[in-house]
Motif scaffolding. Sequence first.
Motif, PDB file in Angstrom:
ATOM      1  N   SER A 106       0.947  -0.956  -0.138  1.00  0.00           N
ATOM      2  CA  SER A 106      -0.108   0.137   0.405  1.00  0.00           C
ATOM      3  C   SER A 106       0.650   0.705   0.140  1.00  0.00           C
ATOM      4  N   ASP A 107       0.279   2.298   0.064  1.00  0.00           N
ATOM      5  CA  ASP A 107       0.740   3.605  -0.028  1.00  0.00           C
ATOM      6  C   ASP A 107       2.391   3.416   1.075  1.00  0.00           C
ATOM      7  N   LEU A 160       2.039   9.004  -5.027  1.00  0.00           N
ATOM      8  CA  LEU A 160       2.812   9.549  -5.828  1.00  0.00           C
ATOM      9  C   LEU A 160       3.696  10.674  -4.846  1.00  0.00           C
ATOM     10  N   ALA A 161       2.973  11.163  -3.686  1.00  0.00           N
ATOM     11  CA  ALA A 161       3.798  12.062  -3.272  1.00  0.00           C
ATOM     12  C   ALA A 161       5.261  11.486  -3.052  1.00  0.00           C
ATOM     13  N   TYR A 162       5.151  10.344  -1.996  1.00  0.00           N
ATOM     14  CA  TYR A 162       6.360  10.046  -1.466  1.00  0.00           C
ATOM     15  C   TYR A 162       7.136   9.674  -2.279  1.00  0.00           C
ATOM     16  N   ILE A 163       6.944   9.064  -4.206  1.00  0.00           N
ATOM     17  CA  ILE A 163       7.053   9.305  -4.621  1.00  0.00           C
ATOM     18  C   ILE A 163       8.394  10.251  -5.319  1.00  0.00           C
ATOM     19  N   ALA A 164       7.686  11.309  -4.894  1.00  0.00           N
ATOM     20  CA  ALA A 164       8.340  13.157  -5.622  1.00  0.00           C
ATOM     21  C   ALA A 164       9.479  12.913  -4.463  1.00  0.00           C
ATOM     22  N   ILE A 208      -0.611  13.436  -9.758  1.00  0.00           N
ATOM     23  CA  ILE A 208      -0.718  13.561 -10.932  1.00  0.00           C
ATOM     24  C   ILE A 208       0.761  14.649 -10.738  1.00  0.00           C
ATOM     25  N   ASN A 209      -0.344  15.304  -9.868  1.00  0.00           N
ATOM     26  CA  ASN A 209       0.314  16.708  -9.837  1.00  0.00           C
ATOM     27  C   ASN A 209       1.340  17.500  -8.430  1.00  0.00           C
TER      28      ASN A 209
END
Length: 403
Positions: free
Chosen positions: A270-271, A300-304, A325-326
């Motif tokens: 999961s996240d 996606l926030a963690y990946i960034a 995505i944002n």
Amino acid sequence: MFEMETHISCLFPEILAIIFSYLDVKDKGRVAQVCAAWRDASYHKSVWRGVEAKLHLRRANPSLFPSLQIRGIKKVQILSLRRSLSYVIQGMPHIESLNLCGCFNLTDNGLGHAFVQDIPSLRVLNLSLCKQITDSSLGRIAQYLKNLEVLELGGCSNITNTGLLLVAWGLHRLKSLNLRSCRHVSDVGIGHLSGMTRSAAEGCLSLEKLTLQDCQKLTDLSLKHVSKGLNKLKVLNLSFCGGISDAGMIHLSHMTHLCSLNLRSCDNISDTGIMHLAMGSLRLSGLDVSFCDKIGDQSLAYIAQGLYQLKSLSLCSCHISDDGINRMVRQMHELKTLNIGQCVRITDKGLELIADHLTQLTGIDLYGCTKITKRGLERITQLPCLKVLNLGLWQMTESERVR
């Protein structure tokens, strides 16, 4: 002043050999039938460098192996095996690569008769889908193929942890091991490979690529073993391993050499698991979490935040939206491939964000993204480096088609 007539027959054999080296395998064989000079040139070893001979082993052919040896061919794929495998090994004493993928009739007995002494030249052995092969054959391989670097065992469903102990005992130079769908393999076997049972086996500590796809018995303990023992690992495929969880990602998060991680269809990731990966010291260039339906925008926030150096990211069928995505696009300056097929919440707004910020993209998968329209696609097609755009069954009316 006289003119010398030039004709292809005037070329030195060495020049002919250079020309013939650019031909495909069938044409290499055809030019050998033109004349004696071309035959001699076509038998030059440089013409056949790196070529894999594909053979149906049926009736006896006394000229087969001498012909391969003259041309310096050291890689063989057996398409069908109706003769003894020992016939190949005796005929090619300097063989480097042996591909037996799909030879269903190969048995432990047949392999045992072939591998009866050291074969130091053999580096690559593919036994994928040789379903009769068991741990007994791995014992032979570990004993006589000490220089093996690549071992493919995908679909060899009779292999057990005992076989992996034998591999860990004998194959110290192994760099790539594929255990796809070896359903009996458990944490104990991965422990053997990782050098956790040093009293019995040193382990395959030079492994750079390990495929454990669909090994259903594996748990997070396997990942602990891998992270402790396999420090050189670059590529790890855990797709369809339903027994691993977010906690296992803590172990993987400090594997500094790991470049590519495949978690496709790992239902318990999961996240939180992505958070663990992002907070470690990884330098991943490829991550696949497709069909992990507990992964959403927070990932996606963690990946960034911590995995921003990714070059390839696959999120097919994940619960992500334009908002995710944002949160990601502004940090992902190196991303070249983005797969978001079947992410049904993505709209033109998400595509516009991708087009504005992910300017290095060479490929994007939008298969099954039902909320996108011509407007978003027009923005995506303006990406300067884009070479591959997969829309799958995406439909536009004739008037909407992107020109």
